[in-house]
Design a protein around this motif. Structure first.
Motif, mmCIF file in Angstrom:
data_model
loop_
_atom_site.group_PDB
_atom_site.id
_atom_site.type_symbol
_atom_site.label_atom_id
_atom_site.label_comp_id
_atom_site.label_asym_id
_atom_site.label_seq_id
_atom_site.Cartn_x
_atom_site.Cartn_y
_atom_site.Cartn_z
ATOM 1 N N LEU A 1 0.817 -1.207 0.000
ATOM 2 C CA LEU A 1 0.000 0.000 0.000
ATOM 3 C C LEU A 1 0.851 1.259 0.000
ATOM 4 N N TYR A 2 1.856 1.284 0.836
ATOM 5 C CA TYR A 2 2.653 2.496 1.002
ATOM 6 C C TYR A 2 4.000 2.416 0.296
ATOM 7 N N GLY A 3 4.634 1.253 0.385
ATOM 8 C CA GLY A 3 5.919 1.068 -0.264
ATOM 9 C C GLY A 3 7.044 1.767 0.450
ATOM 10 N N PRO A 4 8.254 1.556 -0.026
ATOM 11 C CA PRO A 4 9.403 2.218 0.582
ATOM 12 C C PRO A 4 9.405 3.691 0.219
ATOM 13 N N GLY A 5 9.979 4.480 1.043
ATOM 14 C CA GLY A 5 10.056 5.902 0.749
ATOM 15 C C GLY A 5 11.017 6.587 1.690
ATOM 16 N N PRO A 6 11.266 7.853 1.440
ATOM 17 C CA PRO A 6 12.173 8.606 2.286
ATOM 18 C C PRO A 6 11.473 9.091 3.547
ATOM 19 N N ALA A 7 10.283 8.567 3.777
ATOM 20 C CA ALA A 7 9.488 9.036 4.907
ATOM 21 C C ALA A 7 10.329 9.044 6.173
ATOM 22 N N GLY A 8 10.025 9.992 7.027
ATOM 23 C CA GLY A 8 10.798 10.148 8.245
ATOM 24 C C GLY A 8 10.569 9.032 9.233
ATOM 25 N N ALA A 9 11.604 8.701 9.936
ATOM 26 C CA ALA A 9 11.514 7.622 10.929
ATOM 27 C C ALA A 9 10.493 7.950 12.008
ATOM 28 N N PHE A 10 10.380 9.203 12.379
ATOM 29 C CA PHE A 10 9.449 9.569 13.448
ATOM 30 C C PHE A 10 8.006 9.431 12.976
ATOM 31 N N ARG A 11 7.691 9.930 11.781
ATOM 32 C CA ARG A 11 6.304 9.836 11.317
ATOM 33 C C ARG A 11 5.942 8.400 11.006
ATOM 34 N N ASP A 12 6.881 7.608 10.532
ATOM 35 C CA ASP A 12 6.594 6.197 10.261
ATOM 36 C C ASP A 12 6.290 5.435 11.546
ATOM 37 N N SER A 13 7.094 5.643 12.569
ATOM 38 C CA SER A 13 6.844 4.934 13.827
ATOM 39 C C SER A 13 5.554 5.449 14.481
ATOM 40 N N TYR A 14 5.293 6.743 14.369
ATOM 41 C CA TYR A 14 4.059 7.324 14.891
ATOM 42 C C TYR A 14 2.853 6.691 14.203
ATOM 43 N N PHE A 15 2.874 6.647 12.878
ATOM 44 C CA PHE A 15 1.755 6.077 12.150
ATOM 45 C C PHE A 15 1.613 4.583 12.458
ATOM 46 N N GLY A 16 2.727 3.903 12.642
ATOM 47 C CA GLY A 16 2.673 2.496 13.044
ATOM 48 C C GLY A 16 1.971 2.319 14.383
ATOM 49 N N ARG A 17 2.216 3.252 15.315
ATOM 50 C CA ARG A 17 1.524 3.188 16.619
ATOM 51 C C ARG A 17 0.021 3.407 16.443
ATOM 52 N N LEU A 18 -0.358 4.300 15.529
ATOM 53 C CA LEU A 18 -1.784 4.510 15.276
ATOM 54 C C LEU A 18 -2.414 3.251 14.681
ATOM 55 N N LEU A 19 -1.731 2.637 13.723
ATOM 56 C CA LEU A 19 -2.259 1.418 13.108
ATOM 57 C C LEU A 19 -2.345 0.261 14.098
ATOM 58 N N ALA A 20 -1.540 0.297 15.133
ATOM 59 C CA ALA A 20 -1.574 -0.756 16.147
ATOM 60 C C ALA A 20 -2.787 -0.628 17.067
ATOM 61 N N ARG A 21 -3.468 0.496 17.015
ATOM 62 C CA ARG A 21 -4.653 0.724 17.845
ATOM 63 C C ARG A 21 -5.876 0.142 17.136
ATOM 64 N N PRO A 22 -6.522 -0.867 17.716
ATOM 65 C CA PRO A 22 -7.696 -1.457 17.065
ATOM 66 C C PRO A 22 -8.774 -0.431 16.723
ATOM 67 N N ALA A 23 -9.007 0.535 17.578
ATOM 68 C CA ALA A 23 -10.052 1.535 17.319
ATOM 69 C C ALA A 23 -9.690 2.406 16.108
#
Length: 138
Positions: A107-129
């Protein structure tokens, strides 16, 4: 505090309207040019957000350690913009996605995305709600 969401209004509109709501067979040079322009603006709009996350140290969310309404608002924007950016990357319109959370690489693929925003978004995706209320609907 920082208010990041106004930064995404125009970018969100054009990327979603041009890229997602226009059938691929109707993509022309003008549309592709707009997608590339607004994708570059999106990268710039995410820079303050990335800097903020980097400055917060061990904070897990925007307003502190606890999940808040700020995370919902920004998380939904990131969700939509990340998906549009991933589509633009898959179609060869841009070199890299602005979001690469490590999950759902197709869906997203590799990118130059920042480590902070990637880990942040990963934490959001980990939330079932968040997954049930936002991600599954996109």
């Amino acid at each position: 505090g920082n208010d990041f969401t106004p930064s995404f209004g125009t970018v969100n509109h054009w990327l979603i309207d041009d890229l997602v709501r226009t059938p691929k067979e109707r993509w022309d040079e003008e549309l592709v040019g707009r997608v590339r322009k607004y994708h570059a603006e999106l990268e710039g709009a995410l820079a303050p957000f990335e800097a903020h996350l980097g400055s917060t140290g061990a904070r897990a969310h925007l307003a502190g350690r606890a999940f808040s309404a700020a995370d919902v608002a920004l998380g939904v924007e990131l969700l939509r913009l990340g998906m549009c950016s991933g589509l633009a990357r898959r179609e060869g319109l841009v070199r890299a996605s602005v979001l690469a959370p490590g999950r759902f690489p197709a869906l997203y693929g590799p990118g130059p995305a920042g480590a902070f925003r990637d880990s942040y978004f990963g934490r959001l995706l980990a939330r079932p709600a968040f997954r049930a209320g936002a991600w599954l609907h996109e």
